[in-house]
Scaffold this active site. Structure first.
Site, PDB file in Angstrom:
ATOM      1  N   ASP A 159      28.269  78.237  25.186  1.00  0.00           N
ATOM      2  CA  ASP A 159      28.463  77.182  24.189  1.00  0.00           C
ATOM      3  C   ASP A 159      27.109  76.685  23.690  1.00  0.00           C
ATOM      4  OD1 ASP A 159      31.421  77.010  24.750  1.00  0.00           O
ATOM      5  OD2 ASP A 159      30.613  76.497  26.709  1.00  0.00           O
ATOM      6  N   HIS A 187      34.098  73.396  29.583  1.00  0.00           N
ATOM      7  CA  HIS A 187      34.071  74.593  28.713  1.00  0.00           C
ATOM      8  C   HIS A 187      35.482  74.764  28.157  1.00  0.00           C
ATOM      9  CE1 HIS A 187      33.346  78.517  27.096  1.00  0.00           C
ATOM     10  NE2 HIS A 187      34.250  79.059  27.877  1.00  0.00           N
TER      11      HIS A 187
HETATM   12  N1  LIG Z   1      32.746  80.582  30.654  1.00  0.00           N
HETATM   13  C1  LIG Z   1      32.647  81.303  29.547  1.00  0.00           C
HETATM   14  O1  LIG Z   1      31.854  80.964  28.634  1.00  0.00           O
HETATM   15  C2  LIG Z   1      33.437  82.565  29.348  1.00  0.00           C
HETATM   16  C3  LIG Z   1      33.142  83.419  28.283  1.00  0.00           C
HETATM   17  C4  LIG Z   1      33.891  84.564  28.098  1.00  0.00           C
HETATM   18  C5  LIG Z   1      34.931  84.878  28.974  1.00  0.00           C
HETATM   19  N2  LIG Z   1      35.197  84.052  30.006  1.00  0.00           N
HETATM   20  C6  LIG Z   1      36.252  84.368  30.970  1.00  0.00           C
HETATM   21  O2  LIG Z   1      35.780  85.411  31.848  1.00  0.00           O
HETATM   22  C7  LIG Z   1      36.898  86.069  32.434  1.00  0.00           C
HETATM   23  C8  LIG Z   1      36.705  87.586  32.361  1.00  0.00           C
HETATM   24  O3  LIG Z   1      36.712  88.006  31.011  1.00  0.00           O
HETATM   25  P1  LIG Z   1      36.647  89.569  30.644  1.00  0.00           P
HETATM   26  O4  LIG Z   1      36.647  89.636  29.158  1.00  0.00           O
HETATM   27  O5  LIG Z   1      35.596  90.270  31.408  1.00  0.00           O
HETATM   28  O6  LIG Z   1      38.097  90.025  31.170  1.00  0.00           O
HETATM   29  P2  LIG Z   1      38.602  91.495  31.504  1.00  0.00           P
HETATM   30  O7  LIG Z   1      40.092  91.401  31.573  1.00  0.00           O
HETATM   31  O8  LIG Z   1      37.972  92.504  30.622  1.00  0.00           O
HETATM   32  O9  LIG Z   1      38.032  91.729  32.963  1.00  0.00           O
HETATM   33  C9  LIG Z   1      38.426  90.955  34.046  1.00  0.00           C
HETATM   34  C10 LIG Z   1      38.317  91.841  35.277  1.00  0.00           C
HETATM   35  O10 LIG Z   1      38.571  91.015  36.405  1.00  0.00           O
HETATM   36  C11 LIG Z   1      39.314  91.780  37.314  1.00  0.00           C
HETATM   37  N3  LIG Z   1      39.966  90.916  38.289  1.00  0.00           N
HETATM   38  C12 LIG Z   1      41.148  90.257  38.185  1.00  0.00           C
HETATM   39  N4  LIG Z   1      41.413  89.602  39.330  1.00  0.00           N
HETATM   40  C13 LIG Z   1      40.375  89.846  40.178  1.00  0.00           C
HETATM   41  C14 LIG Z   1      40.073  89.446  41.494  1.00  0.00           C
HETATM   42  N5  LIG Z   1      40.906  88.683  42.205  1.00  0.00           N
HETATM   43  N6  LIG Z   1      38.922  89.880  42.044  1.00  0.00           N
HETATM   44  C15 LIG Z   1      38.079  90.666  41.355  1.00  0.00           C
HETATM   45  N7  LIG Z   1      38.311  91.093  40.094  1.00  0.00           N
HETATM   46  C16 LIG Z   1      39.458  90.680  39.517  1.00  0.00           C
HETATM   47  C17 LIG Z   1      40.281  92.569  36.432  1.00  0.00           C
HETATM   48  O11 LIG Z   1      40.852  93.679  37.116  1.00  0.00           O
HETATM   49  C18 LIG Z   1      39.339  92.983  35.298  1.00  0.00           C
HETATM   50  O12 LIG Z   1      38.693  94.218  35.586  1.00  0.00           O
HETATM   51  C19 LIG Z   1      38.125  85.542  31.694  1.00  0.00           C
HETATM   52  O13 LIG Z   1      38.745  84.525  32.474  1.00  0.00           O
HETATM   53  C20 LIG Z   1      37.540  84.934  30.425  1.00  0.00           C
HETATM   54  O14 LIG Z   1      38.373  83.945  29.871  1.00  0.00           O
HETATM   55  C21 LIG Z   1      34.477  82.901  30.208  1.00  0.00           C
HETATM   56  O1  LIG Z   2      37.425  81.514  24.550  1.00  0.00           O
HETATM   57  C1  LIG Z   2      37.705  82.179  25.547  1.00  0.00           C
HETATM   58  O2  LIG Z   2      38.833  82.202  26.051  1.00  0.00           O
HETATM   59  C2  LIG Z   2      36.638  83.037  26.165  1.00  0.00           C
HETATM   60  C3  LIG Z   2      35.401  82.257  26.454  1.00  0.00           C
HETATM   61  O3  LIG Z   2      35.671  81.127  27.227  1.00  0.00           O
HETATM   62  C4  LIG Z   2      34.621  81.907  25.202  1.00  0.00           C
HETATM   63  O4  LIG Z   2      34.232  80.754  25.043  1.00  0.00           O
HETATM   64  O5  LIG Z   2      34.375  82.818  24.397  1.00  0.00           O
END
Ligand SMILES: NC(=O)c1ccc[n+]([C@@H]2O[C@H](COP(=O)([O-])OP(=O)(O)OC[C@H]3O[C@@H](n4cnc5c(N)ncnc54)[C@H](O)[C@@H]3O)[C@@H](O)[C@H]2O)c1
Ligand SMILES: O=C(O)C[C@H](O)C(=O)O
Length: 333
Positions: A159, A187
């Site tokens: 962010d 967030h």
């Molecule tokens: N804080 C932020 O700014 C921010 C930004 C982007 C995404 N995210 C979050 O990050 C997370 C991951 O996003 P992504 O795009 O990589 O998703 P994705 O679905 O591509 O990958 C997630 C991975 O986590 C694995 N997984 C699920 N449960 C698990 C467990 N118990 N232990 C280990 N691995 C496990 C899945 O099998 C998958 O491979 C999501 O919750 C998304 O919303 C947060």
């Molecule tokens: O928006 C989402 O769900 C993914 C991540 O938290 C983001 O801010 O891009």
């Protein structure tokens, strides 16, 4: 060259990890003199995909990468790690809020908190990326009582990076000429992107306020805030998947600054367990501007906050308290 450190990335077969692992392994996070052994945790059905990631890491031929441990076993994944990127969790789909992921994701962070407590180094630095990141970080810390609470953080750096990029574009300067724009609170779409302390560098020893640089106070108080608050949803609407490259970059920025420190007078946003500073509720993971020295963050104190921002801070704090109550009711159900 010092001894390699062990670093775990969960969700290692997923989208964010695909960019993040390369950044860590090539030295962007822990520096060009710090070798790493990567522990890659994912769930059993993803082990074949994970083998492909392991092959690609080898094929990158990166001199700092001294070992890779792919696993579906949290005990092996968290053993002796100095840094933990907790990415693995379900991402939201179009039309959802991040807190709609609570029931699907919160138990993952209980299990991983317990595993960190048992197997990780006691000074491990933990960054929670999986959503809802703030509340997941709080849950994780509660289940790891032998690790100091200040070692659990949630990612709001994406962010902050978004906010910095918006101001740079509006002021017509490169993004590295903008500093001290930061994020308060959750967030989520209640987060508070605050440009009131932000500066834009105009010369070798000169900087002006972001307000003077963009010459549009109304934009800073309305469109800027809304754009940053809704940027995650906008990326999902366009990509049909949530942000990944930019999320990985932000995770790398967060952990790099935590390990290597911030420049004097330049603040970064981190979700940390709140001590009640700036009227935030205590005992939730709230994003504050922090400074980092010798691997320890401290909340920047004494920034003036006007009524406009104070009301927004109160709203995002309230949401975090509600999320916390819901998270523990899911865990106890
Ligand atoms: N804080 C932020 O700014 C921010 C930004 C982007 C995404 N995210 C979050 O990050 C997370 C991951 O996003 P992504 O795009 O990589 O998703 P994705 O679905 O591509 O990958 C997630 C991975 O986590 C694995 N997984 C699920 N449960 C698990 C467990 N118990 N232990 C280990 N691995 C496990 C899945 O099998 C998958 O491979 C999501 O919750 C998304 O919303 C947060
Ligand atoms: O928006 C989402 O769900 C993914 C991540 O938290 C983001 O801010 O891009």
């Amino acid at each position: 060259m010092s001894e390699p450190i062990r670093v775990v990335v969960t969700g290692a077969a997923g989208q964010i990890a695909y960019s993040l692992l390369y950044m860590i392994a090539k030295g962007d996070v822990f520096g060009p003199d710090q070798a790493v052994i990567l522990h890659l945790l994912d769930i059993p059905p993803m082990m074949e995909v994970l083998q492909g990631v392991v092959m690609e890491l080898a094929d990158c031929a990166l001199p700092l990468l001294r070992g890779v441990v792919p696993t579906a076993d949290p005990a092996e994944a968290f053993k002796d790690v100095s840094a933990a990127f907790l990415v693995g969790a379900m991402p939201r789909k179009q039309g959802m809020e991040r807190k709609d992921l609570l029931s699907a994701n919160v138990k993952i962070f209980k299990v991983q908190g317990e595993a960190l407590n048992e197997y990780a180094k006691k000074d491990v630095k933990v960054l929670v990326v999986g959503n809802p990141a703030n509340t997941n970080a709080l849950v994780c810390s509660k289940y790891a009582p032998s690790i100091p609470r200040e070692n659990f953080t949630a990612m709001t750096r994406l962010d902050q990076n978004r906010a910095q990029a918006q101001i740079a574009a509006k002021a017509g300067v490169p993004v590295n000429q903008v500093y001290n724009v930061f994020i308060w609170g959750n967030h989520s779409s209640t987060q508070v992107p605050d440009a009131s302390h932000a500066k834009v560098i105009t010369g070798p020893n000169t900087a002006i306020s972001a307000a003077d640089a963009v010459k549009n106070e109304a934009w800073l108080l309305a469109e800027f805030i809304a754009t940053v608050q809704k940027r995650g949803a906008a990326v999902i609407a366009a990509r049909k998947m949530s942000s990944a490259m930019s999320a990985a970059k932000a995770a790398a920025d967060h952990m790099r600054d935590w390990f290597r420190g911030t420049e004097p007078g330049k603040y970064v946003s981190m979700g940390v367990v709140s001590d009640g500073s700036y009227g935030a509720p205590k005992d939730v993971v709230f994003s504050f501007p922090v400074e980092i020295k010798n691997g320890k963050w401290s909340i920047v104190q004494g920034l003036p906050i006007n009524d406009f921002y104070q009301q927004l801070l109160t709203a995002t704090g309230k949401e975090l308290e509600e999320e916390k109550a819901e998270a523990f009711s899911v865990i106890n159900s």
